[in-house]
Scaffold this motif. Structure first.
Motif, PDB file in Angstrom:
ATOM      1  N   TRP A  79      -4.005  -0.690   2.637  1.00 49.13           N
ATOM      2  CA  TRP A  79      -4.224   0.741   2.822  1.00 49.13           C
ATOM      3  C   TRP A  79      -5.721   1.013   2.983  1.00 49.13           C
ATOM      4  N   PRO A  80      -6.258   1.011   4.187  1.00 51.03           N
ATOM      5  CA  PRO A  80      -7.663   1.420   4.344  1.00 51.03           C
ATOM      6  C   PRO A  80      -7.894   2.831   3.810  1.00 51.03           C
ATOM      7  N   GLN A  81      -6.864   3.677   3.959  1.00 53.97           N
ATOM      8  CA  GLN A  81      -6.857   5.018   3.377  1.00 53.97           C
ATOM      9  C   GLN A  81      -5.555   5.168   2.587  1.00 53.97           C
ATOM     10  N   PHE A  82      -5.609   5.931   1.492  1.00 50.44           N
ATOM     11  CA  PHE A  82      -4.379   6.201   0.763  1.00 50.44           C
ATOM     12  C   PHE A  82      -3.403   6.976   1.647  1.00 50.44           C
ATOM     13  N   PRO A  83      -2.099   6.753   1.488  1.00 47.83           N
ATOM     14  CA  PRO A  83      -1.117   7.532   2.233  1.00 47.83           C
ATOM     15  C   PRO A  83      -1.004   8.945   1.683  1.00 47.83           C
ATOM     16  N   ARG A  84      -0.420   9.835   2.459  1.00 47.53           N
ATOM     17  CA  ARG A  84      -0.099  11.165   1.950  1.00 47.53           C
ATOM     18  C   ARG A  84       1.032  11.055   0.944  1.00 47.53           C
ATOM     19  N   LEU A  85       1.184  12.104   0.142  1.00 44.97           N
ATOM     20  CA  LEU A  85       2.148  12.049  -0.951  1.00 44.97           C
ATOM     21  C   LEU A  85       3.559  11.754  -0.454  1.00 44.97           C
ATOM     22  N   GLY A  86       4.004  12.402   0.621  1.00 47.31           N
ATOM     23  CA  GLY A  86       5.355  12.183   1.108  1.00 47.31           C
ATOM     24  C   GLY A  86       5.614  10.726   1.453  1.00 47.31           C
ATOM     25  N   ALA A  87       4.650  10.097   2.125  1.00 48.41           N
ATOM     26  CA  ALA A  87       4.810   8.686   2.487  1.00 48.41           C
ATOM     27  C   ALA A  87       4.816   7.807   1.241  1.00 48.41           C
ATOM     28  N   LEU A  88       3.976   8.133   0.263  1.00 50.88           N
ATOM     29  CA  LEU A  88       3.947   7.353  -0.979  1.00 50.88           C
ATOM     30  C   LEU A  88       5.268   7.457  -1.719  1.00 50.88           C
ATOM     31  N   LEU A  89       5.829   8.668  -1.776  1.00 50.45           N
ATOM     32  CA  LEU A  89       7.117   8.853  -2.438  1.00 50.45           C
ATOM     33  C   LEU A  89       8.196   8.007  -1.767  1.00 50.45           C
ATOM     34  N   ALA A  90       8.198   7.993  -0.435  1.00 49.86           N
ATOM     35  CA  ALA A  90       9.203   7.212   0.289  1.00 49.86           C
ATOM     36  C   ALA A  90       9.041   5.725   0.006  1.00 49.86           C
ATOM     37  N   MET A  91       7.826   5.222   0.054  1.00 51.04           N
ATOM     38  CA  MET A  91       7.598   3.793  -0.200  1.00 51.04           C
ATOM     39  C   MET A  91       7.981   3.420  -1.621  1.00 51.04           C
ATOM     40  N   ALA A  92       7.628   4.276  -2.573  1.00 48.74           N
ATOM     41  CA  ALA A  92       7.960   3.981  -3.968  1.00 48.74           C
ATOM     42  C   ALA A  92       9.469   3.984  -4.175  1.00 48.74           C
ATOM     43  N   GLY A  93      10.146   4.974  -3.593  1.00 47.74           N
ATOM     44  CA  GLY A  93      11.589   5.066  -3.752  1.00 47.74           C
ATOM     45  C   GLY A  93      12.328   3.903  -3.137  1.00 47.74           C
ATOM     46  N   LEU A  94      11.778   3.339  -2.058  1.00 48.17           N
ATOM     47  CA  LEU A  94      12.410   2.212  -1.374  1.00 48.17           C
ATOM     48  C   LEU A  94      11.934   0.862  -1.896  1.00 48.17           C
ATOM     49  N   GLY A  95      11.036   0.881  -2.887  1.00 43.56           N
ATOM     50  CA  GLY A  95      10.505  -0.375  -3.417  1.00 43.56           C
ATOM     51  C   GLY A  95       9.610  -1.100  -2.446  1.00 43.56           C
ATOM     52  N   ARG A  96       8.886  -0.364  -1.617  1.00 40.18           N
ATOM     53  CA  ARG A  96       8.053  -0.969  -0.580  1.00 40.18           C
ATOM     54  C   ARG A  96       6.569  -0.692  -0.775  1.00 40.18           C
ATOM     55  N   LEU A  97       6.153  -0.495  -1.991  1.00 41.02           N
ATOM     56  CA  LEU A  97       4.717  -0.344  -2.247  1.00 41.02           C
ATOM     57  C   LEU A  97       4.029  -1.694  -2.036  1.00 41.02           C
ATOM     58  N   PRO A  98       2.811  -1.682  -1.517  1.00 39.61           N
ATOM     59  CA  PRO A  98       2.164  -2.952  -1.158  1.00 39.61           C
ATOM     60  C   PRO A  98       1.608  -3.685  -2.372  1.00 39.61           C
ATOM     61  N   PRO A  99       1.343  -4.979  -2.220  1.00 35.03           N
ATOM     62  CA  PRO A  99       0.585  -5.684  -3.256  1.00 35.03           C
ATOM     63  C   PRO A  99      -0.791  -5.040  -3.407  1.00 35.03           C
ATOM     64  N   GLY A 100      -1.374  -5.241  -4.546  1.00 35.63           N
ATOM     65  CA  GLY A 100      -2.711  -4.701  -4.778  1.00 35.63           C
ATOM     66  C   GLY A 100      -2.744  -3.476  -5.645  1.00 35.63           C
ATOM     67  N   LEU A 101      -1.578  -2.907  -5.981  1.00 33.40           N
ATOM     68  CA  LEU A 101      -1.582  -1.704  -6.822  1.00 33.40           C
ATOM     69  C   LEU A 101      -2.128  -2.003  -8.217  1.00 33.40           C
ATOM     70  N   ALA A 102      -1.772  -3.150  -8.765  1.00 29.85           N
ATOM     71  CA  ALA A 102      -2.297  -3.508 -10.088  1.00 29.85           C
ATOM     72  C   ALA A 102      -3.819  -3.601 -10.049  1.00 29.85           C
ATOM     73  N   ASP A 103      -4.352  -4.184  -8.976  1.00 24.53           N
ATOM     74  CA  ASP A 103      -5.810  -4.257  -8.830  1.00 24.53           C
ATOM     75  C   ASP A 103      -6.426  -2.872  -8.747  1.00 24.53           C
ATOM     76  N   GLU A 104      -5.739  -1.953  -8.055  1.00 29.10           N
ATOM     77  CA  GLU A 104      -6.282  -0.601  -7.902  1.00 29.10           C
ATOM     78  C   GLU A 104      -6.288   0.154  -9.225  1.00 29.10           C
ATOM     79  N   VAL A 105      -5.214   0.043  -9.976  1.00 29.38           N
ATOM     80  CA  VAL A 105      -5.188   0.698 -11.288  1.00 29.38           C
ATOM     81  C   VAL A 105      -6.321   0.173 -12.160  1.00 29.38           C
ATOM     82  N   GLN A 106      -6.498  -1.132 -12.169  1.00 23.97           N
ATOM     83  CA  GLN A 106      -7.580  -1.709 -12.972  1.00 23.97           C
ATOM     84  C   GLN A 106      -8.948  -1.301 -12.447  1.00 23.97           C
ATOM     85  N   ALA A 107      -9.085  -1.196 -11.125  1.00 23.72           N
ATOM     86  CA  ALA A 107     -10.377  -0.789 -10.558  1.00 23.72           C
ATOM     87  C   ALA A 107     -10.722   0.633 -10.961  1.00 23.72           C
ATOM     88  N   GLN A 108      -9.728   1.527 -10.949  1.00 25.23           N
ATOM     89  CA  GLN A 108     -10.001   2.904 -11.350  1.00 25.23           C
ATOM     90  C   GLN A 108     -10.273   3.002 -12.851  1.00 25.23           C
TER      91      GLN A 108
END
Length: 263
Positions: A79-108
């Motif tokens: 994700w060079p840019q974060f997705p809009r909320l609607g797209a994020l909701l769809a990806m999360a609901g379908l189990g299609r969030l990308p790798p790297g989320l754990a790294d992002e949470v830790q980075a923040q």
């Protein structure tokens, strides 16, 4: 005579822009807030955070996955840019969030701690993303070792805006609340403050309704700003109204009339 109900009041989006920060800091100085939730992904976060020094409020991480760009290289590859909320909701609901989320949470989390000198006092999410499938387990894992509270979006009380409240609870809020209880992660008893940011809304009437509804230990989330609007802010007018009411004597009177104290 019944005991007063305690209410936490948290201003979201600190760090988003100068007008938001001015509104939040002014209310913190008046002791009208108990907490401030901070966006750490904007480049201005270190400068903004300096203004929070000495503020008598809890400060938490407002996990951002929908505006701007990720902090972590691992997530930026997807994700060079974060997705809009609607797209994020769809990806999360379908189990299609990308790798790297754990790294992002830790980075923040790390960026918050580097600038503030301590871990966040609590955790929540910008647009309630902390409760989404594929995200909530990362947030709870971060909160659990320090027993940091996580915002409860599973019990979202009214009156009004029932559909929006139901969507927030259904998009992971109820599951997050249940798992947090199982894991012993603290939460507010409920969340109030949901509305549509309509420019014609009577914010005082809304707050009066929330004060009547809120159980002891609930959290009211708000979005104040002061002295103009930040570029590209779609709820700028609502922010100005919220700040004006929360700074006024009317808010104090309404708290007393409802038998509610900040704490």
């Amino acid at each position: 005579m019944s005991a007063a109900r305690r209410l936490a009041v948290c201003a979201d989006d600190f760090g988003q822009g100068p007008a938001v920060d001015r509104g939040i800091l002014a209310l913190a100085e008046q002791r009208r807030l108990t907490a401030v939730s901070c966006l750490v992904t904007p480049r201005r976060w270190p400068t903004a955070a300096r203004a929070l020094r000495g503020a008598q409020v809890a400060t938490g991480l407002h996990l951002n996955l929908t505006e701007g760009e990720p902090l972590s290289p691992a997530l930026r590859r997807h994700w060079p840019q974060f997705p809009r909320l609607g797209a994020l909701l769809a990806m999360a609901g379908l189990g299609r969030l990308p790798p790297g989320l754990a790294d992002e949470v830790q980075a923040q989390l790390s960026r918050f701690a580097e600038v503030r000198g301590a871990a966040p006092d609590f955790l929540d999410g910008h647009q309630h993303v902390h409760a989404l499938p594929g995200v909530r387990h990362l947030v709870l894992a971060a909160a659990r070792p320090w027993q940091r509270p996580v915002r409860n979006t599973g019990r979202v009380l009214g009156p009004g805006f029932g559909f929006k409240r139901a969507v927030i609870a259904a998009c992971g809020g109820r599951v997050l609340a249940r798992v947090a209880r199982q894991q012993g992660v603290p939460q507010p008893s409920a969340l109030v403050g949901v509305y549509d940011f309509d420019p014609a809304a009577d914010y005082r009437t809304l707050v009066q309704g929330w004060l009547q509804t809120a159980p002891d230990g609930a959290l009211l989330f708000c979005h104040p700003a002061l002295g103009g609007s930040d570029p590209g802010d779609p709820i700028a007018a609502a922010r100005q109204r919220e700040a004006a009411y929360l700074a006024s004597d009317l808010f104090v009177q309404d708290l007393a009339a409802a038998g509610v104290v900040l704490g």
